[in-house]
Design an enzyme around this catalytic site. Structure first.
Site, mmCIF file in Angstrom:
data_model
loop_
_atom_site.group_PDB
_atom_site.id
_atom_site.type_symbol
_atom_site.label_atom_id
_atom_site.label_comp_id
_atom_site.label_asym_id
_atom_site.label_seq_id
_atom_site.Cartn_x
_atom_site.Cartn_y
_atom_site.Cartn_z
ATOM 1 N N ASP A 43 0.819 -1.216 0.000
ATOM 2 C CA ASP A 43 0.000 0.000 0.000
ATOM 3 C C ASP A 43 0.853 1.267 0.000
ATOM 4 O O ASP A 43 0.515 2.253 -0.654
ATOM 5 C CB ASP A 43 -0.923 0.002 1.216
ATOM 6 N N GLY A 44 1.952 1.253 0.763
ATOM 7 C CA GLY A 44 2.823 2.424 0.791
ATOM 8 C C GLY A 44 3.375 2.745 -0.579
ATOM 9 O O GLY A 44 3.422 3.919 -0.997
ATOM 10 N N GLU A 114 -4.316 10.405 4.614
ATOM 11 C CA GLU A 114 -4.627 11.301 5.712
ATOM 12 C C GLU A 114 -3.510 12.295 5.943
ATOM 13 O O GLU A 114 -2.368 12.077 5.558
ATOM 14 C CB GLU A 114 -4.896 10.534 7.007
ATOM 15 N N ALA A 151 -10.811 6.872 1.319
ATOM 16 C CA ALA A 151 -9.813 5.880 0.904
ATOM 17 C C ALA A 151 -8.835 5.576 2.027
ATOM 18 O O ALA A 151 -8.316 4.462 2.129
ATOM 19 C CB ALA A 151 -9.064 6.365 -0.334
ATOM 20 N N THR A 154 -9.470 3.275 6.426
ATOM 21 C CA THR A 154 -9.125 1.984 7.025
ATOM 22 C C THR A 154 -7.653 1.900 7.419
ATOM 23 O O THR A 154 -7.203 0.847 7.886
ATOM 24 C CB THR A 154 -9.422 0.830 6.047
ATOM 25 N N SER A 159 -7.008 2.476 12.932
ATOM 26 C CA SER A 159 -6.200 2.064 14.080
ATOM 27 C C SER A 159 -6.430 2.983 15.277
ATOM 28 O O SER A 159 -6.297 2.553 16.428
ATOM 29 C CB SER A 159 -4.717 2.065 13.706
#
Length: 253
Positions: A43-44, A114, A151, A154, A159
């Site tokens: 994902d990163g 974010e 997006a 999650t 967390s």
């Protein structure tokens, strides 16, 4: 239909080996000459690819060579052209961060997931929160706070016990990280058009850093965040495994 595919891979051996095999099979094309980008990693790396190729306006199809792979499709070397032809697109708008430091430096950056503020010292951060220029919270004592897109809901937001947002929701989630005062405050849902400003109270004694998708700014005194509707990232997913489905499924696991 024939496609010119640009394969981009993270630095891991697993991703680099996959890139070599796929290029041998489907051809080598630079992103500037491609019709679509295939990102190989986690994902990163998917976020890095989307930022790096933003100006090209190309869709990005990820194949997981990392760990979680929430933004990625399953890795397979066969039938890639057919998978790309059938893929479903999710469109996401990034957040724009404008951070001002104690030295007066202004840093601007985009975030697909974010923008977060985090304490950078032993003491809790103290933040003042304004929404569309109106004071909404005089003092939030916490380890930090973040504003996320659907997006990104999650990721770090989840967390920190923030809500999962449907991809089409016209809202942003404002979530506290380990809030101490007000002790029971769990955050807020804001219109996508909202402009959120965090002011750092006593930044010398209680230093705070800001982070936009891993671009960090130290010693901030204020951070303004807004959605950037003029920039649209297109993420491709296999049918039945789109971002809407993933966000929904995540709430039942």
């Amino acid at each position: 239909m024939p496609r010119k595919i640009a394969f981009l891979a993270s630095d891991t051996a697993l991703s680099q080996e996959a890139r070599q095999r796929l290029e041998a099979r489907y051809g080598v094309h630079a992103p500037e000459q491609a019709d679509v980008i295939v990102a190989l990693g986690g994902d990163g790396f998917m976020l890095q690819t989307m930022h790096a190729t933003q100006a090209l306006g190309l869709s990005v199809y990820g194949m997981n060579r990392g760990t979680v792979g929430f933004l990625m499709n399953a890795y397979a070397e066969d039938d890639l052209i057919e998978r790309l032809d059938r893929a479903e697109a999710a469109v996401v708008n990034p957040l724009h961060m404008r951070a001002t430091t104690t030295e007066g430096q202004v840093v601007e950056a985009l975030a697909i997931n974010e923008v977060s503020l985090l304490r950078a010292g032993p003491q809790a951060a103290k933040l003042r929160i304004l929404v569309d220029g109106r004071l909404r919270m005089e003092e939030l004592v916490c380890d930090g706070a973040l504003l996320c897109t659907p997006a990104g809901s999650t990721a770090y937001n989840y967390s920190a016990h923030g809500p999962i947002l449907p991809i089409g929701a016209e809202v942003l989630a404002l979530t506290a990280v380990a809030a101490f005062r007000p002790r029971r405050w769990r955050g807020a849902l804001l219109p996508k058009t909202a402009v959120v400003r965090f002011d750092v109270i006593d930044p010398d004694k209680r230093p705070v850093m800001a982070d936009a998708d891993s671009r960090s700014v130290a010693n901030v005194v204020s951070v303004e965040i807004r959605s950037e509707p003029d920039i649209a990232h297109r993420i491709l997913f296999d049918p039945g495994h789109g971002l809407d489905e993933r966000l929904l499924r995540e709430q039942f696991t």
